[in-house]
Every structure is written in structure tokens, then in C-alpha cells.
Design a protein around this motif. Structure first.
Motif, PDB file in Angstrom:
ATOM      1  N   ALA A  83       1.021  -1.269  -0.096  1.00 15.78           N
ATOM      2  CA  ALA A  83      -0.437  -0.231  -0.131  1.00 15.78           C
ATOM      3  C   ALA A  83       0.871   1.247   0.096  1.00 15.78           C
ATOM      4  N   ALA A  84       1.836   1.129  -0.367  1.00 14.27           N
ATOM      5  CA  ALA A  84       3.255   2.218  -0.214  1.00 14.27           C
ATOM      6  C   ALA A  84       3.252   2.908  -1.600  1.00 14.27           C
ATOM      7  N   ARG A  85       2.584   4.107  -0.736  1.00 13.06           N
ATOM      8  CA  ARG A  85       2.871   4.940  -2.402  1.00 13.06           C
ATOM      9  C   ARG A  85       3.442   5.889  -2.252  1.00 13.06           C
ATOM     10  N   GLU A  86       4.696   6.231  -0.794  1.00 10.16           N
ATOM     11  CA  GLU A  86       5.985   7.183  -1.597  1.00 10.16           C
ATOM     12  C   GLU A  86       6.829   6.645  -2.543  1.00 10.16           C
ATOM     13  N   ALA A  87       7.108   7.496  -3.277  1.00 14.87           N
ATOM     14  CA  ALA A  87       7.716   7.189  -4.414  1.00 14.87           C
ATOM     15  C   ALA A  87       9.459   6.837  -3.599  1.00 14.87           C
ATOM     16  N   GLU A  88      10.018   6.961  -2.761  1.00 17.36           N
ATOM     17  CA  GLU A  88      11.023   6.379  -2.453  1.00 17.36           C
ATOM     18  C   GLU A  88      10.905   4.755  -2.533  1.00 17.36           C
ATOM     19  N   ALA A  89       9.954   4.416  -1.315  1.00 15.38           N
ATOM     20  CA  ALA A  89       9.243   3.591  -1.126  1.00 15.38           C
ATOM     21  C   ALA A  89       9.698   2.009  -2.810  1.00 15.38           C
ATOM     22  N   VAL A  90       8.824   2.821  -4.196  1.00  9.42           N
ATOM     23  CA  VAL A  90       9.455   2.121  -5.247  1.00  9.42           C
ATOM     24  C   VAL A  90      10.457   1.888  -5.500  1.00  9.42           C
ATOM     25  N   ARG A  91      11.036   3.526  -5.992  1.00 10.34           N
ATOM     26  CA  ARG A  91      12.665   3.254  -6.053  1.00 10.34           C
ATOM     27  C   ARG A  91      13.537   2.516  -5.056  1.00 10.34           C
ATOM     28  N   ARG A  92      13.321   2.655  -3.364  1.00  2.62           N
ATOM     29  CA  ARG A  92      14.050   0.964  -3.761  1.00  2.62           C
ATOM     30  C   ARG A  92      13.900  -0.234  -4.015  1.00  2.62           C
ATOM     31  N   SER A  93      12.538  -0.400  -3.929  1.00  2.27           N
ATOM     32  CA  SER A  93      12.501  -1.540  -4.191  1.00  2.27           C
ATOM     33  C   SER A  93      13.158  -1.905  -6.119  1.00  2.27           C
ATOM     34  N   VAL A  94      12.844  -0.693  -6.707  1.00  5.18           N
ATOM     35  CA  VAL A  94      14.118  -0.971  -8.011  1.00  5.18           C
ATOM     36  C   VAL A  94      15.276  -1.291  -7.877  1.00  5.18           C
ATOM     37  N   ARG A  95      15.994   0.075  -6.691  1.00  5.43           N
ATOM     38  CA  ARG A  95      16.962  -1.055  -6.220  1.00  5.43           C
ATOM     39  C   ARG A  95      17.856  -2.107  -6.227  1.00  5.43           C
ATOM     40  N   TYR A  96      16.246  -2.319  -5.171  1.00  7.57           N
ATOM     41  CA  TYR A  96      16.988  -3.562  -4.534  1.00  7.57           C
ATOM     42  C   TYR A  96      16.364  -4.959  -5.585  1.00  7.57           C
ATOM     43  N   GLY A  97      16.212  -4.739  -6.542  1.00  5.92           N
ATOM     44  CA  GLY A  97      15.878  -5.508  -7.351  1.00  5.92           C
ATOM     45  C   GLY A  97      14.741  -6.299  -7.984  1.00  5.92           C
ATOM     46  N   ALA A  98      13.733  -5.055  -7.502  1.00  6.24           N
ATOM     47  CA  ALA A  98      12.286  -6.201  -7.301  1.00  6.24           C
ATOM     48  C   ALA A  98      11.750  -6.176  -8.807  1.00  6.24           C
ATOM     49  N   VAL A  99      10.676  -7.364  -9.536  1.00  8.57           N
ATOM     50  CA  VAL A  99      11.156  -7.171 -10.966  1.00  8.57           C
ATOM     51  C   VAL A  99       9.462  -6.290 -11.204  1.00  8.57           C
ATOM     52  N   ASN A 100       8.072  -6.430 -10.141  1.00 12.34           N
ATOM     53  CA  ASN A 100       7.443  -5.012  -9.917  1.00 12.34           C
ATOM     54  C   ASN A 100       6.893  -4.570  -8.860  1.00 12.34           C
ATOM     55  N   TYR A 101       5.934  -3.610  -8.590  1.00 13.99           N
ATOM     56  CA  TYR A 101       6.097  -3.191  -7.480  1.00 13.99           C
ATOM     57  C   TYR A 101       3.737  -2.849  -8.227  1.00 13.99           C
ATOM     58  N   LEU A 102       2.832  -3.969  -7.158  1.00 12.53           N
ATOM     59  CA  LEU A 102       1.876  -3.968  -8.055  1.00 12.53           C
ATOM     60  C   LEU A 102       1.877  -3.022  -6.535  1.00 12.53           C
ATOM     61  N   LEU A 103       0.284  -2.293  -6.334  1.00  6.94           N
ATOM     62  CA  LEU A 103       0.098  -1.116  -5.468  1.00  6.94           C
ATOM     63  C   LEU A 103      -1.305  -1.973  -4.846  1.00  6.94           C
ATOM     64  N   LYS A 104      -1.774  -1.831  -3.678  1.00  8.53           N
ATOM     65  CA  LYS A 104      -2.907  -2.472  -2.935  1.00  8.53           C
ATOM     66  C   LYS A 104      -4.331  -1.677  -3.001  1.00  8.53           C
ATOM     67  N   PRO A 105      -5.418  -1.789  -2.864  1.00 17.48           N
ATOM     68  CA  PRO A 105      -5.353  -3.166  -3.208  1.00 17.48           C
ATOM     69  C   PRO A 105      -5.586  -3.371  -4.580  1.00 17.48           C
ATOM     70  N   PHE A 106      -5.102  -4.591  -5.625  1.00 19.75           N
ATOM     71  CA  PHE A 106      -5.487  -4.587  -6.444  1.00 19.75           C
ATOM     72  C   PHE A 106      -6.286  -5.706  -6.724  1.00 19.75           C
ATOM     73  N   GLY A 107      -7.008  -6.006  -8.331  1.00 18.43           N
ATOM     74  CA  GLY A 107      -7.748  -7.377  -8.239  1.00 18.43           C
ATOM     75  C   GLY A 107      -6.956  -7.821  -9.136  1.00 18.43           C
ATOM     76  N   PHE A 108      -8.000  -9.116  -9.398  1.00 16.86           N
ATOM     77  CA  PHE A 108      -6.726 -10.138 -10.259  1.00 16.86           C
ATOM     78  C   PHE A 108      -6.663  -9.726 -11.698  1.00 16.86           C
ATOM     79  N   GLU A 109      -6.974  -9.193 -12.401  1.00 16.57           N
ATOM     80  CA  GLU A 109      -6.588  -8.933 -13.897  1.00 16.57           C
ATOM     81  C   GLU A 109      -5.001  -8.029 -13.323  1.00 16.57           C
ATOM     82  N   GLU A 110      -5.236  -7.472 -12.305  1.00 17.99           N
ATOM     83  CA  GLU A 110      -4.020  -7.105 -12.574  1.00 17.99           C
ATOM     84  C   GLU A 110      -2.544  -7.266 -12.192  1.00 17.99           C
ATOM     85  N   LEU A 111      -2.853  -8.936 -11.456  1.00 24.01           N
ATOM     86  CA  LEU A 111      -2.118  -9.475 -10.859  1.00 24.01           C
ATOM     87  C   LEU A 111      -1.345 -10.899 -12.127  1.00 24.01           C
ATOM     88  N   ARG A 112      -2.415 -10.835 -12.629  1.00 22.14           N
ATOM     89  CA  ARG A 112      -2.429 -12.005 -13.658  1.00 22.14           C
ATOM     90  C   ARG A 112      -1.329 -11.022 -14.693  1.00 22.14           C
TER      91      ARG A 112
END
Length: 224
Positions: A83-112
Motif C-alpha cells: 500500500a506504500a505510495r511513496e516514490a522512495e519506496a518504489v525507487r528502493r524496490s527497484v534498486r533492490y531488484g524487484a521485478v515489479n511493484y503492485l499497489l494494494k488493493p488490486f484485483g485478479f486481472e492486475e496481478l495476472r
């Protein structure tokens, strides 16, 4: 099969996400965890290919889990769900090698959509043979964009489009959506969407094959 570990401190949310994953062809959930320590132990036990990782865990921040996984030489991929919408959380996730970043809440189609993108990219990397700089550039590119796959409709990814295109080019004769799905490693419904996109843009042709009963089968071929 791509083995997935679901990590979320809310057991109901984890159950929902597990149900989503298990509905997607080619993926299976090997375990769930509700804390960082449980996640680390589960990776040791199950050796998943992909971790769906919540950032806000009761005992540690999610990216600290990634740091400890890498220190322990685990090479599983991580898809952040938060649920973290801070840009820094997204940037850190990318730097740590996350393959994607999906904001909660999300539906089935978004995850698929994101899991199918991940599967397509993973299959592409496993099949890559590096012979020149162009091959290296394709490996390093997150988008894997190709001139023939640009300007894709919403919900379609360049990585998957490139795999479908390659399958069509290399296949002798015509392809059904089911055959394409098996070759690429995506669902039949998704394969049909890419094939229809290529047909609509004039890059593929479609014909009908009539059987003894039922609706005719749509079969596709690449236009040279």
C-alpha cells in the motif's frame, strides 16, 4: 511451473492473493508467510522462484527481507505488493531488484497481467543465446520493446508480444491460440489477445479451420 511464496501480515489478504495466483496457468503457491522471519524460513524450505512480498511486516521492513535473502545467496525474484505510495519506496524496490511493484488493493486481472509479464520475461531470458550486442541489450532491457510490438493496447506487454511474435515467426504452418499459449507459456485467453492484436495491425493473418462439429477454430500465421 513457477513456484510462488506469498508474504503478507494479513492472513485474509494472503489467502486472497494465494487464490489469485493459483488461478493463473503456470504458477503454483508453495507457501505463505506473515512475518519477515517466516518468509526467510519459507524460502529456505521451499526455494520459490518468486516471492510476492508485502513491505509492511510486523517484524521488519519488506526490503530488509530482500537484503537477507541476497546475503544468504537465494536467487528468487521478488514482486513487491504494498500500500506504500511513496516514490522512495518504489525507487528502493527497484534498486533492490524487484521485478515489479503492485499497489494494494488490486484485483485478479492486475496481478495476472504482471505475473504473465514476469513469466514471459523469465522464459525469454532462459532461452536467450548471446551472440552480439543486440542480444545483450535485449537481456538488459526491462521492456524488451521491439518495433513490431510498440504501441500495444492497454494490458498487453512488450515482453509477451515479442515472445508471441517469435513463436509465430518460427512456427511452420498456422497456430491456434491454445498452441501458441503452450509454446509461449501464457494462458489461452492472453495468447488470443496478442494474436488478435497482430491480426488487427496487419502483422498476422487469421483463417478458419472447420471441424466435424462446433465452432470453427481460428488459426494464425505471421505475415512475412
Amino acid at each position: 511451473m513457477i513456484d510462488v511464496l506469498v508474504v503478507d501480515d494479513d492472513f485474509m489478504v494472503a489467502r486472497i492473493h494465494r487464490g489469485f495466483v493459483e488461478r493463473i496457468d503456470g504458477f503454483r503457491v508453495v507457501g505463505t508467510a506473515s512475518t519477515g522471519e517466516e518468509a526467510l524460513a519459507a524460502v529456505d524450505e521451499f526455494h520459490p522462484d518468486l516471492v510476492l512480498l508485502d513491505l509492511y511486516l510486523p517484524d521488519m521492513f519488506g526490503l530488509d527481507v530482500v537484503t537477507r535473502l541476497r546475503a544468504a545467496r537465494h536467487d528468487c525474484d521478488v514482486l513487491v505488493i504494498s500500500a506504500a505510495r511513496e516514490a522512495e519506496a518504489v525507487r528502493r524496490s527497484v534498486r533492490y531488484g524487484a521485478v515489479n511493484y503492485l499497489l494494494k488493493p488490486f484485483g485478479f486481472e492486475e496481478l495476472r497481467s504482471r505475473l504473465e509479464q514476469y513469466a514471459a520475461r523469465r522464459n525469454s531470458l532462459h532461452a536467450t543465446v548471446v551472440t552480439d550486442q543486440a542480444d545483450v541489450d535485449r537481456v538488459l532491457s526491462r521492456s524488451g520493446a521491439h518495433p513490431a510490438t510498440s504501441a500495444l493496447p492497454r494490458g498487453l506487454s512488450a515482453e509477451t508480444a515479442e515472445l508471441v511474435e517469435r513463436a509465430l515467426r518460427e512456427h511452420s504452418g498456422t497456430f491456434s491460440a491454445a498452441e501458441c499459449a503452450n509454446a509461449v507459456g501464457i494462458s489461452r485467453v492472453s495468447a488470443r489477445r496478442y494474436l488478435e492484436h497482430f491480426t488487427d495491425t496487419g502483422r498476422a493473418e487469421v483463417g478458419l479451420r472447420y471441424g466435424s462439429a462446433g465452432r470453427p477454430e481460428r488459426r494464425y500465421s505471421w505475415v512475412s
